[in-house]
Scaffold this active site. Structure first.
Site, PDB file in Angstrom:
ATOM      1  N   ARG A  60     159.786  58.391 129.490  1.00 56.94           N
ATOM      2  CA  ARG A  60     159.822  57.151 130.586  1.00 56.94           C
ATOM      3  C   ARG A  60     160.791  57.751 131.568  1.00 56.94           C
ATOM      4  O   ARG A  60     161.655  58.687 131.426  1.00 56.94           O
ATOM      5  CB  ARG A  60     160.295  56.122 130.070  1.00 56.94           C
ATOM      6  CG  ARG A  60     159.185  55.484 129.030  1.00 56.94           C
ATOM      7  CD  ARG A  60     159.744  53.970 128.647  1.00 56.94           C
ATOM      8  NE  ARG A  60     160.818  54.381 127.608  1.00 56.94           N
ATOM      9  CZ  ARG A  60     162.096  53.916 127.900  1.00 56.94           C
ATOM     10  NH1 ARG A  60     162.376  53.714 129.118  1.00 56.94           N
ATOM     11  NH2 ARG A  60     162.937  54.296 127.047  1.00 56.94           N
ATOM     12  N   LYS A 200     154.836  50.039 128.297  1.00 58.20           N
ATOM     13  CA  LYS A 200     156.214  49.527 128.368  1.00 58.20           C
ATOM     14  C   LYS A 200     156.264  48.614 130.026  1.00 58.20           C
ATOM     15  O   LYS A 200     157.134  47.516 129.754  1.00 58.20           O
ATOM     16  CB  LYS A 200     157.252  50.365 128.501  1.00 58.20           C
ATOM     17  CG  LYS A 200     157.484  51.011 127.270  1.00 58.20           C
ATOM     18  CD  LYS A 200     157.895  50.083 126.362  1.00 58.20           C
ATOM     19  CE  LYS A 200     158.049  50.908 124.926  1.00 58.20           C
ATOM     20  NZ  LYS A 200     158.267  49.865 123.931  1.00 58.20           N
ATOM     21  N   HIS A 219     161.394  43.787 120.865  1.00 53.69           N
ATOM     22  CA  HIS A 219     161.152  45.281 120.705  1.00 53.69           C
ATOM     23  C   HIS A 219     161.386  45.464 119.193  1.00 53.69           C
ATOM     24  O   HIS A 219     162.479  46.129 118.832  1.00 53.69           O
ATOM     25  CB  HIS A 219     162.265  46.129 121.651  1.00 53.69           C
ATOM     26  CG  HIS A 219     161.813  47.369 121.791  1.00 53.69           C
ATOM     27  ND1 HIS A 219     162.702  48.608 121.874  1.00 53.69           N
ATOM     28  CD2 HIS A 219     160.677  47.979 121.617  1.00 53.69           C
ATOM     29  CE1 HIS A 219     162.171  49.641 122.124  1.00 53.69           C
ATOM     30  NE2 HIS A 219     160.776  49.249 121.874  1.00 53.69           N
ATOM     31  N   SER A 239     163.224  53.520 120.291  1.00 55.02           N
ATOM     32  CA  SER A 239     162.385  54.502 119.710  1.00 55.02           C
ATOM     33  C   SER A 239     163.229  55.676 118.931  1.00 55.02           C
ATOM     34  O   SER A 239     164.393  56.147 119.527  1.00 55.02           O
ATOM     35  CB  SER A 239     161.818  55.455 121.031  1.00 55.02           C
ATOM     36  OG  SER A 239     161.060  56.574 120.633  1.00 55.02           O
ATOM     37  N   LYS A 243     161.250  52.457 113.370  1.00 54.57           N
ATOM     38  CA  LYS A 243     160.481  51.129 113.752  1.00 54.57           C
ATOM     39  C   LYS A 243     159.017  51.407 112.933  1.00 54.57           C
ATOM     40  O   LYS A 243     158.771  50.574 112.057  1.00 54.57           O
ATOM     41  CB  LYS A 243     160.444  50.528 115.023  1.00 54.57           C
ATOM     42  CG  LYS A 243     161.622  50.269 115.614  1.00 54.57           C
ATOM     43  CD  LYS A 243     161.254  49.197 116.877  1.00 54.57           C
ATOM     44  CE  LYS A 243     160.168  49.717 117.721  1.00 54.57           C
ATOM     45  NZ  LYS A 243     160.900  50.959 118.081  1.00 54.57           N
ATOM     46  N   THR A 244     158.440  52.525 113.695  1.00 53.90           N
ATOM     47  CA  THR A 244     157.235  52.854 112.945  1.00 53.90           C
ATOM     48  C   THR A 244     157.188  53.308 111.665  1.00 53.90           C
ATOM     49  O   THR A 244     156.257  52.746 110.718  1.00 53.90           O
ATOM     50  CB  THR A 244     156.558  53.924 113.897  1.00 53.90           C
ATOM     51  OG1 THR A 244     156.447  53.315 115.128  1.00 53.90           O
ATOM     52  CG2 THR A 244     155.150  54.115 113.509  1.00 53.90           C
ATOM     53  N   ASP A 258     155.919  48.055 117.361  1.00 55.33           N
ATOM     54  CA  ASP A 258     156.670  48.224 118.396  1.00 55.33           C
ATOM     55  C   ASP A 258     156.751  46.824 119.239  1.00 55.33           C
ATOM     56  O   ASP A 258     158.175  46.629 119.644  1.00 55.33           O
ATOM     57  CB  ASP A 258     155.929  49.239 119.493  1.00 55.33           C
ATOM     58  CG  ASP A 258     157.044  49.863 120.466  1.00 55.33           C
ATOM     59  OD1 ASP A 258     158.148  50.015 120.123  1.00 55.33           O
ATOM     60  OD2 ASP A 258     156.765  50.018 121.604  1.00 55.33           O
ATOM     61  N   ARG A 324     153.632  62.607 120.759  1.00 57.76           N
ATOM     62  CA  ARG A 324     153.230  61.287 120.285  1.00 57.76           C
ATOM     63  C   ARG A 324     151.478  61.394 120.077  1.00 57.76           C
ATOM     64  O   ARG A 324     150.870  62.056 120.529  1.00 57.76           O
ATOM     65  CB  ARG A 324     153.503  60.181 121.179  1.00 57.76           C
ATOM     66  CG  ARG A 324     154.983  59.921 121.115  1.00 57.76           C
ATOM     67  CD  ARG A 324     155.320  58.772 122.192  1.00 57.76           C
ATOM     68  NE  ARG A 324     156.571  58.297 122.252  1.00 57.76           N
ATOM     69  CZ  ARG A 324     157.287  57.445 121.460  1.00 57.76           C
ATOM     70  NH1 ARG A 324     156.906  56.674 120.750  1.00 57.76           N
ATOM     71  NH2 ARG A 324     158.616  57.346 121.610  1.00 57.76           N
TER      72      ARG A 324
END
Length: 532
Positions: A60, A200, A219, A239, A243-244, A258, A324
């Site tokens: 990003r 996002k 988030h 990130s 989390k995943t 997410d 990713r």
């Protein structure tokens, strides 16, 4: 020329976007892959995946993100965190982007953001790249084909990677621009092929709109017990904090990885897919996510592969560590079919502590939970943003500052209210370093993190002895069956206790310095949570 299925009264022409070439509305995955291949946007991978490089930008561009400062939002945006753009500059930018689009072919997806029909947002995504349309079709929620006949977009995203902004003309920073105009209900993205900007931007929209409805945007990833959707858990974190990975527990049902909302009826996924990091991904450790990298339609982003065999290299980060894969949620066997769950019984705040100070798990009081939520301490990890090549300690309020248009207290007070209403238990989990700081210590063992989380979620951790941490005041388990006592006391994992004490004092001061900005806006018990 219009191709595909669309509400005839809601074409781009009706939105004032005219003089285009072919416009492809709501193509399905095979057609999008075929178009992307025909246009030379990437390579067909094993199993029918789509292999693509995002070029110059592999993460990003948060410094190139703007909010148009109209009268309607001037008093509600957190301007310290969101760069303003004038309405006049936006109008010029939009006119120039439409002129740039003339004669070109574009791909349109009409999608839902939000599994809860009472709170979802109808979003149109207009893409210059066919694979961007495939990506966002995975990541948002797909209407039934019949629903497209009446679909009317509330917000529209236009993404033109070949459009280059002019800072002098458009009031931006570089030739890359991401700008949200809440009044015009438009988002413009130019100068970057990184697909994550699409998802996002939608998240930022929801973070602005939902608090006015009493819905807490988060988030976070989320899951629930296999036999009880009411027994849900949410996992906050930036990130790279897990989390995943940690929410994809085969013993529980995955709601999403997410972005979620917390309404008066429970939690709901904003998305319909996952965007998982693949660096060092292993079949043995994460078999379900690994399997998606050979499923039809999965977008494989910025991964190196053998040009002859098309075998993926999960260890080669020569393009980026932010490699990713993007895939629909239904590719995960234990994923929720509804995207819904009850009010969370457990709230986990994930942090990647590069200082090696925090314990692997700690129980937080409600005031401590708000303190750590507002602090949002973690470490940026390599690749997620441009220029980040190794972990950097940072404070990202609400575990998602780049996506928060409103002031932090808005989200903090919403979270605190919902914790009080529903009696959620809060935990701080460190997935970062132990035995020393980054470069000296080692990464927290994933096996230990999973075991401690399982004990927290099934309630067995509540029955063990806890000690009060002398640095932060939260409660830390003294002994947990099957886990080394040493790991639970990070001071004992260091070669020298005095070195740990100096590092801990440094981190405590960093917390205090960062939290000073919130002191005028919070209650005394939250202030007290910062003082041990």
């Amino acid at each position: 020329m219009t191709i595909g299925r669309v509400n005839p009264s809601q074409t781009l022409d009706h939105q004032g976007i005219t003089k285009l070439g072919a416009v492809y509305y709501n193509l399905l995955e095979p057609a999008l892959i075929q178009a992307a291949l025909t246009r030379g946007e990437g390579t067909l991978g094993k199993g029918g995946t789509f292999l693509v490089s995002t070029g110059k930008y592999t993460g990003r561009s948060p410094k190139d993100k703007f909010v148009v400062k109209t009268d309607g939002v001037a008093d509600s945006i957190w301007w310290d965190n969101n760069a303003p753009m004038t309405p006049d500059a936006f109008d010029v930018l939009y006119a120039d982007m439409r002129a740039h689009m003339e004669g070109g072919d574009y791909f349109v997806q009409d999608l839902y953001a939000g599994a809860d029909a009472d709170h979802r947002l109808d979003v149109r995504v207009v893409s210059e790249l066919a694979w961007h349309n495939l990506f966002i079709r995975h990541l948002l929620r797909r209407p039934d084909r019949a629903e497209l006949d009446d679909f009317a977009p509330e917000f529209t995203i236009i993404n033109c990677p070949t459009f280059k902004a002019d800072p002098a003309r458009h009031g931006c920073r570089t030739d890359t621009v991401i700008v949200l105009n809440f009044e015009a209900k438009l988002i413009l993205i130019g100068g970057t092929e990184y697909a994550g900007e699409n998802k996002k931007s939608v998240f930022t929209l929801l973070n602005y709109l939902l608090p006015e409805k009493g819905v807490m945007p988060m988030h976070c990833s989320a899951n629930h017990a296999k036999d009880d959707p009411a027994d849900s858990a949410v996992f906050f974190g930036l990130s790279g904090t897990g989390k995943t990975t940690l929410s994809a527990d085969p013993g529980r049902i995955l709601i999403g990885d997410d972005e979620h909302g917390w309404s008066d009826t429970g939690i709901f996924n904003f998305e319909g897919g996952c965007y998982a990091k693949t660096i060092n991904l292993r079949k043995e450790a994460e078999p379900e996510i690994y399997a998606t990298t050979s499923h039809f339609g999965t977008v494989i982003e910025n991964m190196m592969f053998d040009p002859e065999t098309l075998e993926l290299d999960f260890d080669d980060d020569s393009l980026t560590a932010n490699m990713r894969c993007a895939y629909p949620l239904d590719q995960i066997s234990n994923a929720s079919s509804t995207g819904l769950g009850g009010h969370p019984k457990n709230i986990i705040m994930l942090t990647c502590d590069a200082f090696g100070v925090l314990p692997p798990i700690a129980r937080l009081s409600p005031a401590q939970a708000m303190y750590h939520f507002l602090s949002g301490f973690t470490s940026k990890v390599a690749g997620t943003e441009r220029g980040v090549t190794e972990p950097e300690p940072t404070f990202s309020t609400c575990f998602g500052a780049p996506f928060m248009p409103r002031r932090p207290e808005v989200y903090g007070n919403l979270l605190r209210k919902k914790i009080a209403q529903h009696g959620s238990t809060c935990w701080l989990v460190n997935t970062g370093w132990t035995g020393g700081a980054y470069g000296t210590g080692s990464r927290m063992p994933i096996r230990a993190t999973r075991a401690l989380l399982t004990a927290a979620l099934d309630g067995s951790l509540n029955g063990v002895e806890f000690r009060r941490d002398p640095n932060f005041g939260f409660e830390v388990p003294v002994k947990v069956d099957g886990e080394a006592d040493l790991l639970l006391d990070p001071r004992r994992t260091w070669d020298r206790a005095d070195s740990y004490d100096r590092q801990a004092a440094r981190l405590v001061q960093m917390f205090a310095d960062n939290f000073a900005q919130y002191v005028p806006f919070i209650d005394d018990d939250v202030k007290a949570a910062a003082i041990c």
